[in-house]
Design an enzyme around this catalytic site. Sequence first.
Site, PDB file in Angstrom:
ATOM      1  N   ASP A  16      -6.249  -2.960  -3.821  1.00 23.24           N
ATOM      2  CA  ASP A  16      -5.584  -1.664  -3.631  1.00 23.24           C
ATOM      3  C   ASP A  16      -4.156  -1.992  -4.167  1.00 23.24           C
ATOM      4  O   ASP A  16      -3.650  -1.542  -5.113  1.00 23.24           O
ATOM      5  CB  ASP A  16      -5.591  -0.967  -2.514  1.00 23.24           C
ATOM      6  CG  ASP A  16      -6.866  -0.466  -2.051  1.00 23.24           C
ATOM      7  OD1 ASP A  16      -7.760   0.184  -3.137  1.00 23.24           O
ATOM      8  OD2 ASP A  16      -7.438  -0.251  -0.889  1.00 23.24           O
ATOM      9  N   ARG A  96      -0.802  -1.318  12.152  1.00 23.19           N
ATOM     10  CA  ARG A  96      -0.221  -0.106  11.198  1.00 23.19           C
ATOM     11  C   ARG A  96       1.208   0.293  11.856  1.00 23.19           C
ATOM     12  O   ARG A  96       2.166   0.454  11.048  1.00 23.19           O
ATOM     13  CB  ARG A  96      -0.986   1.050  10.947  1.00 23.19           C
ATOM     14  CG  ARG A  96      -2.193   0.370  10.380  1.00 23.19           C
ATOM     15  CD  ARG A  96      -1.976   0.005   9.065  1.00 23.19           C
ATOM     16  NE  ARG A  96      -3.201  -0.615   8.114  1.00 23.19           N
ATOM     17  CZ  ARG A  96      -3.499  -1.694   7.806  1.00 23.19           C
ATOM     18  NH1 ARG A  96      -2.787  -2.861   8.243  1.00 23.19           N
ATOM     19  NH2 ARG A  96      -4.450  -1.948   6.977  1.00 23.19           N
ATOM     20  N   ASP A 125      -5.488   5.058   7.994  1.00 24.20           N
ATOM     21  CA  ASP A 125      -4.321   4.384   7.877  1.00 24.20           C
ATOM     22  C   ASP A 125      -3.403   4.911   7.190  1.00 24.20           C
ATOM     23  O   ASP A 125      -1.840   4.753   7.527  1.00 24.20           O
ATOM     24  CB  ASP A 125      -4.516   2.917   6.929  1.00 24.20           C
ATOM     25  CG  ASP A 125      -5.151   1.934   8.019  1.00 24.20           C
ATOM     26  OD1 ASP A 125      -4.942   1.802   9.252  1.00 24.20           O
ATOM     27  OD2 ASP A 125      -5.889   0.928   7.312  1.00 24.20           O
ATOM     28  N   SER A 177     -14.634  -3.926   1.630  1.00 25.19           N
ATOM     29  CA  SER A 177     -12.977  -3.584   2.161  1.00 25.19           C
ATOM     30  C   SER A 177     -12.897  -4.165   3.395  1.00 25.19           C
ATOM     31  O   SER A 177     -13.567  -3.839   4.325  1.00 25.19           O
ATOM     32  CB  SER A 177     -13.012  -2.001   2.273  1.00 25.19           C
ATOM     33  OG  SER A 177     -11.797  -1.581   2.772  1.00 25.19           O
TER      34      SER A 177
END
Length: 405
Positions: A16, A96, A125, A177
């Site tokens: 990404d 995060r 996220d 992923s």
Amino acid sequence: MSEVKKVVLAYSGGLDTSIIIPWLKENYGNPEIIAVSGDVGQGGELDGLEEKALKTGASKLIVADLTDEMVDDVIIPAMKAGAKYENYLLGTAFARPIIGKRLAEIALAEGADAVCHGCTGKGNDQVRFELAIKRFAPGMKVIAPWREWDIKSRDEEIDYAEAHNVPLKITRETNYSKDKNLWHLSHEGLDLEDPANEPDLDKPGFLEMGVSPFQAPDKPTYVTLEFDKGVPVAVNGVAKKASDIIRELNELGGQNGIGIIDIVENRLVGMKDRGIYETPGGTILYFAHEMLESITVDKDTLHEKQKLAVDFADLIYNGKWFTPLREALSAFVDKTQEYVTGTVKVKLYKGNIIPAGMTSPYTLYSENLATFDESDYDQKDSAGFINLWGLPTTVQALRERGLLK
């Protein structure tokens, strides 16, 4: 878009974020892009990132050392709380808020116009990053390409990368992923998207933090952990900081196939999602901590804490780490940990963690009271207790029979 001259990009070097740099250049008027990678213990994934970021158009790469901050400020408080989200030990969610906070701080320090991240519009996220950014840089513009571009799949992302000469470490066949930090590694996508598919845990290269239980040794491994007020302070008799304890437990747990779970969880946005998680050291740490609490925390406090653990986990999962409620719950948890001090011994064997003994100078366990042999406990005392405890039941029964006077 023309007003965006400088962007701070959350940069992992994965699929990404690798293509986001050229995409931002094309679609936001060629802004300066400062790539920021949070070092949260993902190890070799950081290798070669600077060269890659610069070659694809970033002006520089900032690697922020966040491992101990993540461990000490988020993971250990959550472990003390017993926070689990549907049996998920919150690996991605732990990192995060700390990364999001640093992104906001760097954006302000660099005079950036926006912060950009590569989270999809389907996941959790995006919320976690953006709530942290709102907390530490309120009003900062957030660019989320997955909510803007025409790319619809990871295959199309690979097409874009190939068209723009962006180097990738994955292929279409290994295009899971993944998210990795010191605490865990997650796997999603490809064959895992169908819950009917059994995961091939023994497929070469799939598991990265250890082996499957089927490949674990036939001989068990003993591990001793010491805690002080709920905080791990030593492993196998050697005092270490918490992050180093996790590193050692990752190695020992990984060797024995510990901490691999296959779950379908309820995402914040409402859909269900299937993933495989590797959390070897964290699983051992949670288990040992819960063992020690069983002899050091009184019944009412322990039960209340277990109920609030669900709320604590929800706050973390839903991106609300930097909130007054989380801080209040942490204060409660710290109070419950005053006497959670002692030593726990466990045995690791083919994916299992087996209790092997525990001691504490503050234990509430009395062998004299619990024994089946002669003790100081007067068993006659229980008769009066039961009569009083059951009095409401007795009164109700008498009323139903018309015998209540």
